[in-house]
Design a protein around this motif. Structure first.
Motif, PDB file in Angstrom:
ATOM      1  N   ILE A  99      15.867  42.792 -45.580  1.00  0.00           N
ATOM      2  CA  ILE A  99      15.526  44.040 -46.257  1.00  0.00           C
ATOM      3  C   ILE A  99      14.236  43.777 -47.025  1.00  0.00           C
ATOM      4  O   ILE A  99      14.154  42.795 -47.770  1.00  0.00           O
TER       5      ILE A  99
ATOM      6  N   ILE B 235      22.018  38.061 -46.149  1.00  0.00           N
ATOM      7  CA  ILE B 235      20.998  39.094 -46.309  1.00  0.00           C
ATOM      8  C   ILE B 235      19.824  38.436 -47.019  1.00  0.00           C
ATOM      9  O   ILE B 235      20.001  37.766 -48.037  1.00  0.00           O
TER      10      ILE B 235
ATOM     11  N   VAL C 143      17.030  36.422 -37.403  1.00  0.00           N
ATOM     12  CA  VAL C 143      17.105  37.708 -38.100  1.00  0.00           C
ATOM     13  C   VAL C 143      17.515  38.783 -37.106  1.00  0.00           C
ATOM     14  O   VAL C 143      17.162  38.740 -35.934  1.00  0.00           O
ATOM     15  N   SER C 144      18.293  39.737 -37.596  1.00  0.00           N
ATOM     16  CA  SER C 144      18.699  40.858 -36.751  1.00  0.00           C
ATOM     17  C   SER C 144      17.704  41.992 -36.944  1.00  0.00           C
ATOM     18  O   SER C 144      17.148  42.170 -38.031  1.00  0.00           O
ATOM     19  N   TYR C 145      17.479  42.722 -35.882  1.00  0.00           N
ATOM     20  CA  TYR C 145      16.585  43.868 -35.942  1.00  0.00           C
ATOM     21  C   TYR C 145      17.415  45.132 -35.875  1.00  0.00           C
ATOM     22  O   TYR C 145      18.471  45.138 -35.273  1.00  0.00           O
TER      23      TYR C 145
ATOM     24  N   PRO D 200      25.979  41.009 -42.047  1.00  0.00           N
ATOM     25  CA  PRO D 200      25.117  41.202 -40.870  1.00  0.00           C
ATOM     26  C   PRO D 200      25.857  40.811 -39.587  1.00  0.00           C
ATOM     27  O   PRO D 200      26.954  40.247 -39.648  1.00  0.00           O
TER      28      PRO D 200
ATOM     29  N   ILE E  83      14.474  45.410 -39.041  1.00  0.00           N
ATOM     30  CA  ILE E  83      14.254  45.015 -40.425  1.00  0.00           C
ATOM     31  C   ILE E  83      14.318  46.316 -41.229  1.00  0.00           C
ATOM     32  O   ILE E  83      13.690  47.308 -40.859  1.00  0.00           O
ATOM     33  N   ILE E  84      15.074  46.327 -42.322  1.00  0.00           N
ATOM     34  CA  ILE E  84      15.245  47.534 -43.133  1.00  0.00           C
ATOM     35  C   ILE E  84      14.177  47.546 -44.233  1.00  0.00           C
ATOM     36  O   ILE E  84      13.991  46.546 -44.922  1.00  0.00           O
TER      37      ILE E  84
ATOM     38  N   SER F 225      23.359  35.961 -37.331  1.00  0.00           N
ATOM     39  CA  SER F 225      22.008  36.367 -37.701  1.00  0.00           C
ATOM     40  C   SER F 225      21.977  36.779 -39.165  1.00  0.00           C
ATOM     41  O   SER F 225      23.013  36.896 -39.819  1.00  0.00           O
ATOM     42  N   ASN F 226      20.791  36.988 -39.654  1.00  0.00           N
ATOM     43  CA  ASN F 226      20.581  37.391 -41.039  1.00  0.00           C
ATOM     44  C   ASN F 226      19.903  38.754 -41.059  1.00  0.00           C
ATOM     45  O   ASN F 226      19.025  39.029 -40.255  1.00  0.00           O
ATOM     46  N   LYS F 227      20.316  39.597 -41.993  1.00  0.00           N
ATOM     47  CA  LYS F 227      19.703  40.909 -42.172  1.00  0.00           C
ATOM     48  C   LYS F 227      18.544  40.755 -43.148  1.00  0.00           C
ATOM     49  O   LYS F 227      18.694  40.108 -44.186  1.00  0.00           O
TER      50      LYS F 227
END
Length: 181
Positions: A134, A15, A65-67, A126, A69-70, A130-132
């Motif tokens: 925030i 993350i 990155v994963s979508y 995540p 985005i928070i 991939s990476n989350k």
């Protein structure tokens, strides 16, 4: 940032908790309204440039990155994410405005409730590979993830629900961009 950290980020499973870009325009009003940017501090021109650069650095470094985005529902966090990743790639989550509230005058039980919720959020792994990301707010010194500079990023390794998380690194935007050749 060292090369082993870059390799870890390229493999995913982290993350990236980032604080919004520099916000010096206006001030948060006592009657703060999340739908009305005029009642909030907003990004400065520097903050806008930081946000654009943050997105460019992640893409250049090939950090997946994963979508979506928070983002926190504040105008400055939404604009940061929009400039870095595009409007279509963000999702507003009201929980992240609670982080902003930690800087206020909270009762001990209320602060504990927010920090317990934070821990639960940061334990969630995540999508594989991939990476989350925030984008929200800094914390008061010694609370949560601690102080974070404008557009600074905390790299977190979630250990799974109920197992906590590990802070791997705290990077300024300059640290993160140090790998761009």
């Amino acid at each position: 940032m060292n090369h082993s950290l870059l390799d870890l980020l390229r493999n995913g499973d982290y993350i990236l908790y980032a604080r919004h870009g520099e916000a010096t325009v206006g001030e948060d009003q006592p009657n703060l309204n999340l739908q009305r940017c005029i009642t909030q501090r907003n990004l400065s021109e520097t903050g806008r440039n930081e946000a654009i650069y943050f997105g460019e650095v992640l893409r250049t470094l090939q950090i997946p990155v994963s979508y979506p985005i928070i983002v926190s529902p504040f105008c400055r966090t939404i604009e940061t994410a929009e400039l870095a990743f595009g409007w279509e790639n963000i999702q507003i989550d009201p929980f992240w405005s609670e982080i902003y509230n930690l800087s206020g005058d909270l009762s001990a039980p209320e602060q504990k409730r927010i920090l317990d919720s934070l821990q639960s959020e940061l334990e969630i792994k995540p999508a594989p590979g991939s990476n989350k990301v925030i984008i929200a707010h800094g914390f008061p010194e010694g609370i949560g993830l601690g102080e974070i500079p404008n557009m600074g990023t905390v790299i977190i390794k979630p250990l799974g629900q109920g197992n906590g998380f590990e802070v791997i690194a705290k990077l300024s935007l300059a640290d993160l961009s140090g790998f761009v050749v």
